[in-house]
Enzyme design. Sequence first.
Site, short mmCIF file in Angstrom:
data_model
loop_
_atom_site.label_atom_id
_atom_site.label_comp_id
_atom_site.label_asym_id
_atom_site.label_seq_id
_atom_site.Cartn_x
_atom_site.Cartn_y
_atom_site.Cartn_z
N ASP A 284 1.14 23.93 15.22
CA ASP A 284 2.44 23.92 15.90
C ASP A 284 2.25 24.33 17.35
O ASP A 284 2.34 25.49 17.68
CB ASP A 284 3.39 24.87 15.16
CG ASP A 284 4.80 24.77 15.66
OD1 ASP A 284 5.11 23.85 16.43
OD2 ASP A 284 5.62 25.64 15.29
N GLU A 318 9.43 24.52 23.61
CA GLU A 318 10.17 24.12 22.41
C GLU A 318 10.53 25.34 21.58
O GLU A 318 11.61 25.43 21.03
CB GLU A 318 9.33 23.15 21.56
CG GLU A 318 10.09 22.54 20.39
CD GLU A 318 10.09 23.38 19.12
OE1 GLU A 318 10.95 23.14 18.26
OE2 GLU A 318 9.25 24.28 18.98
N GLU A 319 9.59 26.31 21.49
CA GLU A 319 9.75 27.38 20.50
C GLU A 319 10.88 28.35 20.81
O GLU A 319 11.56 28.80 19.90
CB GLU A 319 8.43 28.16 20.35
CG GLU A 319 7.28 27.35 19.78
CD GLU A 319 7.49 26.94 18.33
OE1 GLU A 319 8.55 27.25 17.76
OE2 GLU A 319 6.57 26.31 17.76
N HIS A 417 3.74 29.44 12.79
CA HIS A 417 4.21 30.66 13.46
C HIS A 417 3.48 31.92 13.01
O HIS A 417 4.04 33.01 13.02
CB HIS A 417 5.73 30.87 13.26
CG HIS A 417 6.57 29.79 13.85
ND1 HIS A 417 7.96 29.82 13.83
CD2 HIS A 417 6.25 28.63 14.49
CE1 HIS A 417 8.44 28.75 14.42
NE2 HIS A 417 7.42 28.00 14.82
#
Length: 454
Positions: A284, A318-319, A417
């Site tokens: 990710d 994005e996160e 994550h």
Amino acid sequence: MKRAALLALLVFVCPLRADGPAAWVGEYQAPATRLINEATRDQFAWDRLSVLTDTIGHRLSGTPELDRAIAWAVSEMNRDGLENVHTEKVMVPHWVRGAESAEMTSPSKHAFAMLGLGGSVGTPRDGIEAAVVVLHGFEELEAHASSVRGQIVLLNVPFTNYGETSRYRRAGASRAARHGAVALLVRSIGPNGQRLPHTGELNYAADVPRIPAAAISSEDADLIERTTGRGGKVVVRLKMEAHVEPDVESANVVGELRGRERPDEIVVVGGHLDSWDVGAGATDDGGGCVVAMEALRVMKKLGLRPRRTVRVVLWTNEENGGRGGVGYRDRHRDELSKHVAMIESDNGVFRPLGFGVNGNDATRQTIAAIASLLAPIGASDVTSGGDGADIGPSVREAHIPGLSLEVDGSKYFTVHHTQADTVDKIDPAEIAKCAAAMAVMAYVLADAPARAGS
Ligand SMILES: [Zn+2]
């Protein structure tokens, strides 16, 4: 009927025939085979990803690591021979984790495996020490509203799927604060095992005090649950230095293979270059960035220049803000109507299955016809979806067909994550197949005689 309209009709009627994909797609069998072979002939994608994750590591917005990753991506795109390689400035939030810990102080001393939630406020210097109330969802929280004042709430909801359980991470702090809780602990949003906490963004409501919030491992959540279940009282001390600093400058990275006939019409492929500040941001979403870059690299290497422009965009932030996706929409507003499709890879780069598509039936049929070319790598499925976080703002505003690369997601949420999001979780052959799927889909959409979704 205009010629263009007739072409469009042919394109969208043909996939309905019982004898398989539209005839026009058959003409792409040869280039699709070449793209697949080139993308899967070695482990270029995996090697490139390992350089990003090993030499730069995780890349949270506002960190020098993200700046280095942006510079690295520009140089790699230039090395691939892409055109119009540049960055597009975006201001991003700068949340800093700082030192953090959570420990049980009664009935025994026990340090939890924890990660503060992204965007959380910190605790006072000496921490917050309070008894824990264990609850199993928002209904139970409302039912026990009077018992949480001055306490730390633990929302101990076992992981089912991300959509279902991530809401406790996102909204739990403010829901608990509304009833006077002093901090929130949330059972990690991921499958059990390995005592691995998962971070991720929370969202504070504007009208209640902001309380610190952290995820703890499922094992630690269950320890608290068992202890209180036996009638014991659990006291926890939470210490977090988390805080927000002023916004900083970041950027989306853009490169192109300009179209040979209609360069102003664009197919976007992309992933997000930022990550959480744990692990190495491999799954990710470093892998998503690499397979999007691969789509253009293999086209370029094979001398396959499509009719329309293929543009790779590596979004920032994005996160914890989504500013990259919004920034792209705002900067490219004038040409959004010329976007033929936008394809996002942010589900990991495991064994590819096909594409999720957000669009009308005609678009889906076109995508399904193109995806049939991916049968040799088992990536022909077309499902609904396609509403990725980074393409979302543009796709929604201009009704652009949106696609998401769909993969075998069985391993994704075990590392997502977490400290375990490292390149060793990714199989070189699988990421190569993801690259092949992105390349074929982008190439055929960019080269098809009629524009998809028109
Ligand atoms: Zn992501």
